[in-house]
Write an enzyme that holds these catalytic residues in place. Structure first.
Site, short mmCIF file in Angstrom:
data_model
loop_
_atom_site.label_atom_id
_atom_site.label_comp_id
_atom_site.label_asym_id
_atom_site.label_seq_id
_atom_site.Cartn_x
_atom_site.Cartn_y
_atom_site.Cartn_z
N ASN A 1 0.89 -1.39 -0.17
CA ASN A 1 0.11 0.00 -0.04
C ASN A 1 0.75 1.16 0.00
O ASN A 1 2.11 1.29 0.58
CB ASN A 1 -1.04 0.07 1.18
CG ASN A 1 -0.49 0.02 2.43
OD1 ASN A 1 0.61 -0.82 2.65
ND2 ASN A 1 -1.14 0.15 3.65
N ILE A 2 0.45 2.15 -0.74
CA ILE A 2 1.32 3.37 -0.84
C ILE A 2 0.11 4.71 -0.54
O ILE A 2 -0.60 4.93 -1.26
CB ILE A 2 1.77 3.72 -2.30
CG1 ILE A 2 2.72 2.52 -2.74
CG2 ILE A 2 2.40 5.01 -2.37
CD1 ILE A 2 2.97 2.32 -4.16
N GLU A 3 0.29 5.14 0.40
CA GLU A 3 -0.48 6.17 1.06
C GLU A 3 -0.17 7.56 0.63
O GLU A 3 1.06 7.90 0.09
CB GLU A 3 -0.47 6.28 2.66
CG GLU A 3 -1.32 5.00 3.15
CD GLU A 3 -1.37 4.84 4.60
OE1 GLU A 3 -1.01 5.54 5.46
OE2 GLU A 3 -2.15 3.66 4.92
N CYS B 1 -4.03 0.61 -2.41
CA CYS B 1 -3.62 -0.62 -1.78
C CYS B 1 -2.68 -1.55 -2.50
O CYS B 1 -2.27 -1.73 -3.73
CB CYS B 1 -5.09 -1.44 -1.84
SG CYS B 1 -6.43 -0.65 -0.94
N GLU C 1 -2.65 -4.85 -2.98
CA GLU C 1 -3.18 -5.78 -4.14
C GLU C 1 -3.32 -5.16 -5.29
O GLU C 1 -3.04 -5.84 -6.53
CB GLU C 1 -4.71 -6.22 -3.68
CG GLU C 1 -4.88 -6.97 -2.50
CD GLU C 1 -5.28 -6.14 -1.16
OE1 GLU C 1 -4.69 -4.91 -1.00
OE2 GLU C 1 -5.98 -6.45 -0.28
N CYS D 1 -9.96 -4.69 0.21
CA CYS D 1 -11.15 -4.16 0.11
C CYS D 1 -11.93 -4.36 -0.96
O CYS D 1 -11.74 -4.96 -1.95
CB CYS D 1 -10.55 -2.60 0.16
SG CYS D 1 -10.17 -1.95 -1.28
N CYS E 1 -10.08 -3.50 -4.22
CA CYS E 1 -9.25 -4.53 -4.92
C CYS E 1 -10.14 -5.74 -5.61
O CYS E 1 -9.43 -6.37 -6.38
CB CYS E 1 -8.49 -4.83 -3.72
SG CYS E 1 -7.18 -3.31 -3.56
N1 THU Z 1 -5.19 -1.48 2.20
C1 THU Z 1 -4.72 -2.22 1.57
O1 THU Z 1 -3.54 -2.13 1.12
N2 THU Z 1 -5.51 -3.40 1.12
C2 THU Z 1 -6.77 -3.36 1.54
O2 THU Z 1 -7.43 -4.54 0.82
C3 THU Z 1 -7.34 -2.89 2.49
C4 THU Z 1 -6.63 -1.70 2.99
C5 THU Z 1 -4.65 -0.40 2.94
C6 THU Z 1 -5.05 0.92 2.41
C7 THU Z 1 -4.42 1.77 3.42
O3 THU Z 1 -3.15 2.20 3.20
C8 THU Z 1 -4.36 1.04 4.78
O4 THU Z 1 -4.53 -0.24 4.18
C9 THU Z 1 -5.53 1.45 5.70
O5 THU Z 1 -6.95 1.37 5.21
#
Ligand code: THU
Length: 134
Positions: A46-48, A57, A59, A88, A91
């Site tokens: 995940n890259i915020e 996300c 995935e 989520c 994804c």
């Molecule tokens: N996140 C994912 O990388 N994959 C998911 O399927 C659920 C959420 C990440 C997004 C965000 O960076 C962190 O988890 C919290 O929501």
């Protein structure tokens, strides 16, 4: 069918990738590893972003890396988080584009495989290409 060896390899790849997650806002790093029909594994994290909705996300990063290198057929994806969180909705939808039979392995950071399911099970009555084309 996935061998136990491949299951472990995918979970290990997702766990290893997870160290590169960029999650300074949520503090919830996620690692994913996608096995394609060609036998390659594409990982993702995940890259915020400070502008939160721009976050992506793990995935989807794995799927986009694979697709951008010509891959179209997926066998399985492993997702590793601290508490075996499920993929989520966004994804699930992106994964469904490339097949409802793709296996989804959901594991925790101790490598425990908590859930093994398919994209189709995670996204019943999926919206897909057939709807757009008719
Ligand atoms: N996140 C994912 O990388 N994959 C998911 O399927 C659920 C959420 C990440 C997004 C965000 O960076 C962190 O988890 C919290 O929501």
């Amino acid at each position: 069918m996935l061998t136990d060896e491949l299951r472990e390899k995918l979970i290990e790849s997702a766990l290893e990738a997870r160290r590169w997650a960029y999650a300074p806002y949520s503090g919830y790093p996620v690692g994913a590893a996608l096995l394609t029909a060609s036998g390659r594994i594409y990982d993702g994290v995940n890259i915020e972003n400070a502008a939160y909705p721009n976050t992506i996300c793990a995935e989807r990063v794995a799927v986009f890396k694979a697709v951008s290198e010509g891959e179209r057929e997926f066998i399985a994806i492993a997702v590793v988080t601290s508490n075996a969180g499920a993929p989520c909705g966004a994804c699930r939808q992106v994964l469904s584009e490339f097949g409802l039979d793709t296996l989804v392995l959901i594991a925790d950071e101790q490598r425990n495989l908590m859930v093994e399911t398919t994209v189709g099970e995670l996204l019943p009555r999926a919206f897909g290409m057939e709807q757009v084309r008719k």
